[in-house]
Design an enzyme around this catalytic site. Structure first.
Site, PDB file in Angstrom:
ATOM      1  N   PRO A  71       0.793  -1.227   0.000  1.00 12.76           N
ATOM      2  CA  PRO A  71       0.000   0.000   0.000  1.00 12.76           C
ATOM      3  C   PRO A  71       0.825   1.277   0.000  1.00 12.76           C
ATOM      4  O   PRO A  71       1.833   1.383   0.701  1.00 12.76           O
ATOM      5  CB  PRO A  71      -0.838  -0.102   1.281  1.00 12.76           C
ATOM      6  CG  PRO A  71      -0.206  -1.168   2.085  1.00 12.76           C
ATOM      7  CD  PRO A  71       0.484  -2.096   1.139  1.00 12.76           C
ATOM      8  N   ARG A 110       5.400  12.299  -3.457  1.00 12.86           N
ATOM      9  CA  ARG A 110       5.370  12.938  -2.136  1.00 12.86           C
ATOM     10  C   ARG A 110       6.460  12.360  -1.251  1.00 12.86           C
ATOM     11  O   ARG A 110       6.965  11.279  -1.516  1.00 12.86           O
ATOM     12  CB  ARG A 110       4.013  12.693  -1.454  1.00 12.86           C
ATOM     13  CG  ARG A 110       2.941  13.633  -1.935  1.00 12.86           C
ATOM     14  CD  ARG A 110       1.620  13.251  -1.333  1.00 12.86           C
ATOM     15  NE  ARG A 110       0.708  12.839  -2.394  1.00 12.86           N
ATOM     16  CZ  ARG A 110      -0.381  12.106  -2.212  1.00 12.86           C
ATOM     17  NH1 ARG A 110      -0.683  11.663  -1.016  1.00 12.86           N
ATOM     18  NH2 ARG A 110      -1.156  11.817  -3.219  1.00 12.86           N
TER      19      ARG A 110
HETATM   20  O1  CA2 Z   1      10.239   2.197   4.052  1.00 10.00           O
HETATM   21  C1  CA2 Z   1       9.448   1.466   3.444  1.00 10.00           C
HETATM   22  O2  CA2 Z   1       9.700   1.008   2.335  1.00 10.00           O
HETATM   23  C2  CA2 Z   1       8.068   1.183   4.050  1.00 10.00           C
HETATM   24  O3  CA2 Z   1       7.701  -0.146   3.678  1.00 10.00           O
HETATM   25  C3  CA2 Z   1       7.121   2.196   3.442  1.00 10.00           C
HETATM   26  C4  CA2 Z   1       5.706   2.118   4.030  1.00 10.00           C
HETATM   27  C5  CA2 Z   1       5.755   2.156   5.554  1.00 10.00           C
HETATM   28  O4  CA2 Z   1       4.456   1.953   6.076  1.00 10.00           O
HETATM   29  C6  CA2 Z   1       6.689   1.093   6.120  1.00 10.00           C
HETATM   30  O5  CA2 Z   1       6.720   1.229   7.526  1.00 10.00           O
HETATM   31  C7  CA2 Z   1       8.081   1.260   5.564  1.00 10.00           C
HETATM   32  C8  CA2 Z   1       4.871   3.309   3.556  1.00 10.00           C
HETATM   33  C9  CA2 Z   1       4.851   3.501   2.075  1.00 10.00           C
HETATM   34  C10 CA2 Z   1       4.313   4.873   1.790  1.00 10.00           C
HETATM   35  O6  CA2 Z   1       4.805   5.261   0.546  1.00 10.00           O
HETATM   36  C11 CA2 Z   1       4.695   6.576   0.188  1.00 10.00           C
HETATM   37  C12 CA2 Z   1       5.382   6.963  -0.921  1.00 10.00           C
HETATM   38  C13 CA2 Z   1       5.341   8.273  -1.315  1.00 10.00           C
HETATM   39  C14 CA2 Z   1       4.598   9.198  -0.621  1.00 10.00           C
HETATM   40  C15 CA2 Z   1       3.893   8.799   0.505  1.00 10.00           C
HETATM   41  C16 CA2 Z   1       3.933   7.475   0.907  1.00 10.00           C
END
Ligand code: CA2
Length: 147
Positions: A10, A18
């Site tokens: 997700p 962002r």
């Molecule tokens: O660091 C990672 O790759 C995570 O898997 C990213 C997840 C987070 O919930 C995990 O704890 C660590 C969140 C992905 C959100 O991705 C975004 C990308 C661009 C802008 C906002 C959110």
């Protein structure tokens, strides 16, 4: 030559749009294209799938087994910290997988320190941004070569 699968969970479809300070500037499409090219130079064929839905990720993992996929690279996003269903699917198909995170989850909130996937992974790569996917691919490649 092996078939490999890159799975992203997700919100990773938002990459590049962002929070570049946390997750980097590359889009998911760029990461997927570059990783497929890298996989090809290593003699593999890499498919990619992203979903914001837990069940869709479970379905894709089950499909991987039927397709003859040899190994998985997975960034399950927030499901990493919550999903017994994704853990069960990975264990059910019994495919080797590398867990990857763009950010250093251990330098963030404590709820991100827990992973339902890590203890059964070949290994875990965190905190290297988009480069972590390449490191994961190399690790998976070497793991498969040693089998
Ligand atoms: O660091 C990672 O790759 C995570 O898997 C990213 C997840 C987070 O919930 C995990 O704890 C660590 C969140 C992905 C959100 O991705 C975004 C990308 C661009 C802008 C906002 C959110």
């Amino acid at each position: 030559m092996s078939q490999l699968l890159l799975l992203n969970g997700p919100n990773l479809n938002l990459l590049g749009s962002r929070e570049p300070g946390v997750y980097g500037a590359a889009t998911l499409a760029q990461i997927e294209t570059e990783l497929a090219a890298e996989a090809s130079t290593l003699g593999h064929q890499l498919s990619s799938f992203q979903s914001n839905h837990e069940g869709a990720l479970v379905d894709r993992i089950q499909q991987a087994r039927r397709e003859g996929v040899a190994g998985i690279i997975i960034n399950a996003g927030a499901y990493t910290h919550t999903s017994i269903a994704i853990r069960d699917a990975l264990l059910a198909v019994a495919l080797p997988y590398v867990e990857v995170h763009l950010s250093n989850v251990h330098a963030r909130e404590t709820f991100r320190h827990q992973s339902y996937l890590s203890d059964k992974a070949i290994g875990v790569i965190v905190g290297f941004g988009p480069k972590g996917y390449r490191l994961s691919l190399l690790a998976l490649h070497e793991h498969l070569a040693a089998l």
